[in-house]
Motif scaffolding. Structure first.
Motif, mmCIF file in Angstrom:
data_model
loop_
_atom_site.group_PDB
_atom_site.id
_atom_site.type_symbol
_atom_site.label_atom_id
_atom_site.label_comp_id
_atom_site.label_asym_id
_atom_site.label_seq_id
_atom_site.Cartn_x
_atom_site.Cartn_y
_atom_site.Cartn_z
ATOM 1 N N THR A 177 0.831 -1.207 0.000
ATOM 2 C CA THR A 177 0.000 0.000 0.000
ATOM 3 C C THR A 177 0.867 1.260 0.000
ATOM 4 O OG1 THR A 177 -0.196 -0.112 2.404
ATOM 5 C CG2 THR A 177 -1.976 -1.127 1.105
ATOM 6 N N ALA A 178 2.121 1.125 -0.414
ATOM 7 C CA ALA A 178 3.074 2.228 -0.576
ATOM 8 C C ALA A 178 3.418 2.936 0.729
ATOM 9 C CB ALA A 178 2.579 3.222 -1.632
ATOM 10 N N ARG B 77 -7.255 -11.481 14.842
ATOM 11 C CA ARG B 77 -6.747 -11.229 16.197
ATOM 12 C C ARG B 77 -5.692 -10.114 16.213
ATOM 13 N NH1 ARG B 77 -5.858 -16.821 19.118
ATOM 14 N NH2 ARG B 77 -5.744 -15.419 20.905
ATOM 15 N N HIS B 78 -5.712 -9.297 15.180
ATOM 16 C CA HIS B 78 -4.700 -8.261 15.049
ATOM 17 C C HIS B 78 -4.681 -7.301 16.247
ATOM 18 C CE1 HIS B 78 -2.942 -4.471 13.353
ATOM 19 N NE2 HIS B 78 -1.982 -5.349 13.155
ATOM 20 N N VAL C 37 4.305 -5.964 16.177
ATOM 21 C CA VAL C 37 3.987 -5.428 14.855
ATOM 22 C C VAL C 37 4.087 -6.583 13.866
ATOM 23 C CG1 VAL C 37 4.792 -3.889 13.011
ATOM 24 C CG2 VAL C 37 4.828 -3.123 15.394
ATOM 25 N N GLU C 38 3.059 -6.765 13.062
ATOM 26 C CA GLU C 38 3.040 -7.827 12.054
ATOM 27 C C GLU C 38 3.577 -7.319 10.719
ATOM 28 O OE1 GLU C 38 2.185 -11.059 11.796
ATOM 29 O OE2 GLU C 38 1.659 -11.204 13.912
ATOM 30 N N PRO D 24 -4.994 -5.802 7.924
ATOM 31 C CA PRO D 24 -4.745 -4.656 8.809
ATOM 32 C C PRO D 24 -3.291 -4.502 9.251
ATOM 33 C CG PRO D 24 -5.645 -6.451 10.077
ATOM 34 C CD PRO D 24 -5.622 -6.907 8.633
ATOM 35 N N PHE D 25 -2.381 -5.160 8.582
ATOM 36 C CA PHE D 25 -0.963 -5.069 8.924
ATOM 37 C C PHE D 25 -0.144 -5.004 7.644
ATOM 38 C CE2 PHE D 25 -2.512 -9.430 9.454
ATOM 39 C CZ PHE D 25 -1.769 -10.118 8.501
ATOM 40 N N ALA D 26 1.135 -4.716 7.801
ATOM 41 C CA ALA D 26 2.025 -4.526 6.650
ATOM 42 C C ALA D 26 2.231 -5.823 5.882
ATOM 43 C CB ALA D 26 3.376 -3.994 7.134
#
Length: 191
Positions: free
Chosen positions: A33-34, A69-70, A79-80, A99-101
């Motif tokens: 997502t840049a 489960r984020h 941090v994922e 919802p994570f990188a």
């Protein structure tokens, strides 16, 4: 602690595997997502996970369990970051809403730097078959196997804020990764 250079190594099957106590060199990676994410994160543990290819049903089934489960994972100070060896365009339909990188690494530079390998046992191991079936029944059909990802093995790293590898798991088959419960247990030990 040994220092792991960020200098590119040749892409060979016998890339050096990392172990707890090794230190990864700081690097910035661009997400699909840049956005830029830092490895390591100076304020949190990082769960760096290497998956196979963008449309991999096993990988996507696993990542959906992580996404559900984020909030709990973030509350545990983790941090994922998930890496695929697919191009961004292939990843967006599958991982674009996570919802994570998520990071595209089609040239497998990170895979080589972290010693993540491929093997025919990725799919031949019967322990992977139930996840293959469950993953195939998910909302999206399996996508193309970009760049030989069908033989890719997963890997999980828990990296401390200073860059030290706290825990590592090199998968033996396509469905051999840390479940969320194990990640949370490890985070509690290393906080």
């Amino acid at each position: 602690m040994k220092n792991v250079s960020s200098i590119e190594r040749p892409a060979v099957r016998s890339a050096r595997r990392l172990a707890p106590g090794d230190v990864v060199s700081p690097r910035a990676v661009e997400t699909i997502t840049a956005r830029t994410t830092r490895l390591p994160d100076p304020e949190s543990l990082v769960h760096l996970q290497f998956r196979r290819f963008a449309g991999c049903p096993v990988c996507n089934l696993h990542l959906r369990s992580v996404a559900r489960r984020h909030d709990e994972i973030r509350a545990a100070g983790v941090v994922e970051v998930a890496v695929f060896h697919s191009p961004v365009e292939a990843m967006l339909p599958y991982q674009g809403d996570l919802p994570f990188a998520t990071v595209a690494d089609p040239d497998k530079k990170l895979y080589v730097a972290f010693g993540v390998e491929s093997s025919p046992r990725a799919l031949l191991d019967p322990r992977a078959w139930p996840a293959l079936v469950r993953g195939a029944l998910t909302r999206r059909p399996a996508g193309p196997d970009e760049g030989g990802g069908g033989l890719g093995l997963p890997a999980d790293f828990l990296i401390g804020p200073e860059g030290g590898i706290r825990e590592v798991r090199y998968g033996r088959h396509a469905d051999d990764q840390w479940p969320v419960e194990e990640l949370l247990r490890l985070a509690a030990v290393h906080r």
